[in-house]
Enzyme design. Structure first.
Site, PDB file in Angstrom:
ATOM      1  N   TYR A   1     -30.247  80.765  37.987  1.00  0.00           N
ATOM      2  CA  TYR A   1     -30.540  79.407  37.721  1.00  0.00           C
ATOM      3  C   TYR A   1     -31.946  79.004  37.818  1.00  0.00           C
ATOM      4  O   TYR A   1     -32.262  78.307  36.639  1.00  0.00           O
ATOM      5  CB  TYR A   1     -29.603  78.305  38.485  1.00  0.00           C
ATOM      6  CG  TYR A   1     -28.142  78.694  38.605  1.00  0.00           C
ATOM      7  CD1 TYR A   1     -27.171  78.091  37.773  1.00  0.00           C
ATOM      8  CD2 TYR A   1     -27.626  79.569  39.695  1.00  0.00           C
ATOM      9  CE1 TYR A   1     -26.122  78.285  37.809  1.00  0.00           C
ATOM     10  CE2 TYR A   1     -26.154  79.767  39.636  1.00  0.00           C
ATOM     11  CZ  TYR A   1     -25.420  79.331  38.631  1.00  0.00           C
ATOM     12  OH  TYR A   1     -24.072  79.396  38.621  1.00  0.00           O
ATOM     13  N   CYS A   2     -32.532  79.097  38.630  1.00  0.00           N
ATOM     14  CA  CYS A   2     -34.026  79.140  38.801  1.00  0.00           C
ATOM     15  C   CYS A   2     -34.877  79.424  37.563  1.00  0.00           C
ATOM     16  O   CYS A   2     -35.777  79.003  37.150  1.00  0.00           O
ATOM     17  CB  CYS A   2     -34.582  79.491  40.064  1.00  0.00           C
ATOM     18  SG  CYS A   2     -34.036  78.829  41.592  1.00  0.00           S
ATOM     19  N   ASN A   3     -34.475  80.801  37.433  1.00  0.00           N
ATOM     20  CA  ASN A   3     -35.364  81.344  36.292  1.00  0.00           C
ATOM     21  C   ASN A   3     -35.156  80.579  35.014  1.00  0.00           C
ATOM     22  O   ASN A   3     -35.928  80.796  34.045  1.00  0.00           O
ATOM     23  CB  ASN A   3     -34.922  83.019  36.156  1.00  0.00           C
ATOM     24  CG  ASN A   3     -35.522  83.714  37.202  1.00  0.00           C
ATOM     25  OD1 ASN A   3     -36.317  83.410  37.712  1.00  0.00           O
ATOM     26  ND2 ASN A   3     -34.525  84.768  37.804  1.00  0.00           N
TER      27      ASN A   3
END
Length: 225
Positions: free
Chosen positions: A90-92
């Site tokens: 999700y962060c990427n």
């Protein structure tokens, strides 16, 4: 396609146990429990808000060069994204969306940085894999995240799950504390005042990069008048 639509599509596949993750339902239940508990804890209510003064900091970039918030703010407003780590899909996806919006930020005179507890080698990996043209700064022990009110300790049952999944945060972060930042996005004016703050204890929910453009335009116009 908006960032959140992409995140929702990934989440649907992930939680359905589709390849390549093939995650069993029991794992999803534990993750849901941890997120629900973090939400109900009220931790997000204690984070810095718009109108607050942002703490000053100096952190190293992936090459070991110190980067200070004061230096960045001397050039214009500052956009900050707190990033959990290279292991978080999700962060990427969020970093990729921020990269796509980077020209818009730069047109408005703003700098963009991500801040993560992970080690420099993992930040270099994040920059490379996500084709980033902005730095990820190393926030050892999540100290800057704590200053923004974002740091939290993982519950024991989630530590056990992460360990079983080979998601070894002490190895990723070079720190045995098993803490993470809640995902947070901030826009800071040149005088250090926070103009925009969006924090969500549900790591699958992220604001759109474009949401920050109105406050950036407003502060840029004010500084030129």
């Amino acid at each position: 396609m908006s960032l959140q639509i992409k995140l929702d599509a990934f989440k649907a596949d992930f939680e359905a146990g589709k390849p390549p993750y093939n995650v069993p339902a029991s794992v999803i239940e534990v993750m849901h429990r941890a997120t629900a508990e973090l939400i109900t804890s009220g931790a997000a209510e204690n984070t810095l808000k718009a109108g607050d003064k942002a703490p000053a900091f100096t952190l190293n970039d992936p090459e070991g060069n110190p980067v200070s918030s004061a230096d960045l703010l001397s050039k214009g407003p500052l956009v900050i994204s707190f990033y959990r780590g290279v292991w978080c899909p999700y962060c990427n996806m969020e970093l990729q969306a921020l990269e796509a919006a980077l020209p818009s930020f730069r047109e408005l005179g703003a700098s963009l940085i991500a801040i993560s507890p992970q080690t420099a080698v993992n930040s270099r990996k994040s920059v490379r894999q996500n084709n980033l043209d902005f730095p990820i700064l190393s926030d050892t022990h999540n100290d800057v995240a704590a200053a923004f009110g974002l740091r939290f300790a993982l519950p024991d049952y989630l530590v056990e799950l992460y360990s079983n999944l080979k998601n070894d945060l002490p190895s990723f972060n070079g720190d045995d504390s098993w803490t993470l930042p809640m995902p947070g996005r901030f826009v800071i004016r040149q005088d250090g005042v926070i103009l925009y703050a969006e924090v969500n204890p549900d790591y699958t929910r992220r604001p759109e990069p474009e949401d920050m453009l109105p406050v950036l335009r407003k502060t840029t116009q004010a500084s030129t008048n």
